[in-house]
Design an enzyme around this catalytic site. Structure first.
Site, PDB file in Angstrom:
ATOM      1  N   HIS A  95      26.752  35.798   9.450  1.00 38.30           N
ATOM      2  CA  HIS A  95      27.026  37.038  10.250  1.00 38.30           C
ATOM      3  C   HIS A  95      28.629  37.519   9.910  1.00 38.30           C
ATOM      4  O   HIS A  95      29.289  36.464  10.012  1.00 38.30           O
ATOM      5  CB  HIS A  95      26.786  36.917  11.784  1.00 38.30           C
ATOM      6  CG  HIS A  95      27.378  37.875  12.524  1.00 38.30           C
ATOM      7  ND1 HIS A  95      26.549  39.025  12.818  1.00 38.30           N
ATOM      8  CD2 HIS A  95      28.455  38.164  13.335  1.00 38.30           C
ATOM      9  CE1 HIS A  95      27.233  39.845  13.624  1.00 38.30           C
ATOM     10  NE2 HIS A  95      28.424  39.328  13.797  1.00 38.30           N
ATOM     11  N   ARG A 124      28.206  48.481  27.949  1.00 38.69           N
ATOM     12  CA  ARG A 124      29.532  47.957  27.839  1.00 38.69           C
ATOM     13  C   ARG A 124      30.321  49.253  27.102  1.00 38.69           C
ATOM     14  O   ARG A 124      31.487  49.326  27.451  1.00 38.69           O
ATOM     15  CB  ARG A 124      29.441  46.978  26.810  1.00 38.69           C
ATOM     16  CG  ARG A 124      29.162  45.418  27.622  1.00 38.69           C
ATOM     17  CD  ARG A 124      28.902  44.461  26.958  1.00 38.69           C
ATOM     18  NE  ARG A 124      29.853  44.097  26.118  1.00 38.69           N
ATOM     19  CZ  ARG A 124      30.075  43.823  24.769  1.00 38.69           C
ATOM     20  NH1 ARG A 124      28.572  43.131  24.291  1.00 38.69           N
ATOM     21  NH2 ARG A 124      30.952  43.408  24.098  1.00 38.69           N
ATOM     22  N   LYS A 179      21.680  37.308  19.056  1.00 38.52           N
ATOM     23  CA  LYS A 179      20.916  37.971  18.006  1.00 38.52           C
ATOM     24  C   LYS A 179      20.529  36.574  16.872  1.00 38.52           C
ATOM     25  O   LYS A 179      19.443  36.611  16.223  1.00 38.52           O
ATOM     26  CB  LYS A 179      21.658  39.215  17.421  1.00 38.52           C
ATOM     27  CG  LYS A 179      21.501  40.201  18.520  1.00 38.52           C
ATOM     28  CD  LYS A 179      22.179  41.540  18.217  1.00 38.52           C
ATOM     29  CE  LYS A 179      23.566  41.427  18.280  1.00 38.52           C
ATOM     30  NZ  LYS A 179      24.243  42.792  18.390  1.00 38.52           N
ATOM     31  N   ASP A 216      20.420  42.809  24.943  1.00 34.14           N
ATOM     32  CA  ASP A 216      21.829  42.837  24.235  1.00 34.14           C
ATOM     33  C   ASP A 216      21.711  44.219  23.998  1.00 34.14           C
ATOM     34  O   ASP A 216      22.817  44.868  24.077  1.00 34.14           O
ATOM     35  CB  ASP A 216      21.716  42.316  22.960  1.00 34.14           C
ATOM     36  CG  ASP A 216      23.246  42.561  22.358  1.00 34.14           C
ATOM     37  OD1 ASP A 216      24.307  42.481  22.815  1.00 34.14           O
ATOM     38  OD2 ASP A 216      23.205  43.221  21.072  1.00 34.14           O
ATOM     39  N   SER A 243      26.782  38.322  22.845  1.00 32.33           N
ATOM     40  CA  SER A 243      25.955  39.571  22.120  1.00 32.33           C
ATOM     41  C   SER A 243      25.803  39.123  20.592  1.00 32.33           C
ATOM     42  O   SER A 243      24.508  39.196  20.228  1.00 32.33           O
ATOM     43  CB  SER A 243      26.957  40.797  22.214  1.00 32.33           C
ATOM     44  OG  SER A 243      26.307  41.742  21.301  1.00 32.33           O
TER      45      SER A 243
HETATM   46  N1  URA Z   1      28.972  43.211  17.515  1.00 28.03           N
HETATM   47  C1  URA Z   1      28.040  42.837  18.518  1.00 28.03           C
HETATM   48  O1  URA Z   1      26.878  42.784  17.880  1.00 28.03           O
HETATM   49  N2  URA Z   1      28.087  42.721  19.620  1.00 28.03           N
HETATM   50  C2  URA Z   1      29.472  42.919  20.249  1.00 28.03           C
HETATM   51  O2  URA Z   1      29.555  42.940  21.588  1.00 28.03           O
HETATM   52  C3  URA Z   1      30.511  43.230  19.259  1.00 28.03           C
HETATM   53  C4  URA Z   1      30.284  43.411  18.183  1.00 28.03           C
END
Ligand code: URA
Length: 429
Positions: A82, A168, A187, A161, A183
């Site tokens: 990631h 948010r 994932k 999320d 967040s």
């Molecule tokens: N990327 C994400 O997946 N979530 C966040 O809160 C910020 C960046």
């Protein structure tokens, strides 16, 4: 238990319990907790913070809110990566094929670009015919068949999320290290891989502008992953200057192909190899660095990337003939205005030019022009003479040539050769 007490507890800075966090996420998903109550709790979290333990519990509650990929059939060999989002960052196309060439299984769900950063799915879709939407069955079948798949989210991954992020975004509660970490990690955990490497970008072209915040985020994400039994590590890498000489969706595939075909090295190669090394080491593979480098120099990583493109329906001609990826109506050169050394290339300005030519999104529903982009023909430290080409813009609409001025201002030329900045700032294991 009720949500008002939970908000009250966080308002006065108490650590929430696992039960309280699970109650919140469950209520968010089944509609029993109103969005305005979640918004109040999010703001209390931003202001009072969260302990690492709370972040672990929240991440797990979010990961459990939807489907999860099951990669257990691959034991300790499944791998995912990631990036927190950068400019000219096409490391996925190099790292995953490299580790697959060394015996791992690469299974990655990616996202689309938003704001100034690019998204892996948009880049892949520059290749004609290529599909990034797969059902979970199709995803598993491809991973079984060729050991690698990069796709959009399959099934309903982390719906909590999605809901939280939307709230948010409109309540000024994005910028909390605990909320960003949970967040991202929810994932990653739902994605099922045993070995995970994170590339936390830091600098003006990244969400994290300073090293201290980037390290804090990286450490928390690593702690969350470890608490769930994953082999996880993170690199904190510089994102002041674009990672590759090519920025823009199709151009970034082109840049990655140049590395995979051994036609170019540079920062994109360096960071990709460091990420691949971390993944191989986490999976217990010896001589990780040498193996990763050999996978690229031998061409094996390139062949794996080609097999993935072909399997996902992409036109393989783009890989045989990468110039097809440089395909805009107009190309215009930017010339050095003085003699000297390239002192700096501002990643944020370059990203904004690409976005303004249609290569990025302001809103998630916007469409992108996959072909537009900027090529830097020089690197920081290079000597240039007045009139030399320092960059090119690839564009499709008359008027966008005006953006040349911004590219020019992004490339700073000075009389002294600059010090090389560190590329890999920290490694967190
Ligand atoms: N990327 C994400 O997946 N979530 C966040 O809160 C910020 C960046």
């Amino acid at each position: 238990m009720n949500i008002i007490e939970i908000i009250e507890d966080k308002k006065v800075g108490k650590e929430l319990s696992r039960e309280q966090l699970e109650f919140w996420i469950e209520g968010l998903m089944n509609g029993e907790i109103a969005d305005y109550q979640t918004s109040a709790l999010l703001m209390a979290i931003v202001l009072k913070g969260m302990t690492d333990q709370e972040a672990v519990w929240l991440t797990n509650a979010m990961a459990n809110s939807g489907d999860k990929l099951d990669l257990s059939a691959y034991g300790d060999l499944s791998a995912d990566k990631h990036s927190s989002g950068g400019v000219g960052d096409s490391t996925t196309f190099i790292v995953l094929p490299t580790v697959v060439a060394c015996g791992l299984v690469g299974a990655k769900m990616s996202g689309r670009g938003l704001g100034h950063t690019g998204g892996t799915l948009d880049k892949l879709e520059a290749i004609e015919g290529l599909s990034v939407s797969m059902s979970p069955e199709e995803f598993y079948n491809q991973v079984n068949k060729i050991g690698i798949a990069v796709a959009g989210q399959t099934g309903q991954i982390c719906p909590a999320d999605k809901k939280l992020y939307a709230l948010r975004d409109v309540t000024a509660t994005v910028d909390s290290v605990a909320l960003i970490a949970s967040s991202i990690m929810s994932k990653k955990l739902a994605g099922g891989a045993k070995n995970i490497v994170l590339d936390v970008k830091c600098g003006r072209g990244a969400f994290m502008k300073n090293q201290e915040d980037a390290v804090k985020l990286a450490k928390l994400m690593v702690a969350i992953g470890k608490a769930s039994g994953r082999n996880i590590s993170a690199l904190v890498t510089d994102m002041n200057v674009p990672l590759s000489n090519y920025v823009g969706n199709s151009l970034e595939v082109y840049g990655a192909l140049k590395v995979l075909k051994n036609e170019s090295r540079g920062n994109l190669y360096e960071v990709s190899m460091a990420l691949a090394e971390r993944l191989l080491e986490s999976a217990g593979i010896d001589n990780a660095k040498e193996r990763a480098e050999e996978a690229v120099s031998s061409g094996r990583a390139c062949r794996i990337f080609e097999s993935m493109i072909a399997e996902q329906g992409g036109d393989i001609e783009y890989l045989k003939n990468p110039e097809k990826l440089l395909n805009t109506r107009y190309v215009s050169e930017i010339l050095a205005e003085s003699d000297g050394f390239v002192n700096d290339i501002d990643a944020m300005k370059i990203a904004e030019v690409v976005r303004d030519m249609g290569g990025g999104r302001i809103k998630i529903e916007d469409t992108v022009d996959p072909w537009v982009g900027v090529e830097m023909t020089v690197n920081v430290g290079d000597k240039v003479a007045k009139g030399d080409t320092v960059a090119k813009i690839y564009y499709n609409h008359i008027g966008h040539e005006n953006l040349k001025e911004k590219v020019q201002s992004a490339v700073a030329i000075g009389s002294q050769k600059p010090k090389q900045n560190k590329l890999i700032l920290e490694i967190i294991k």
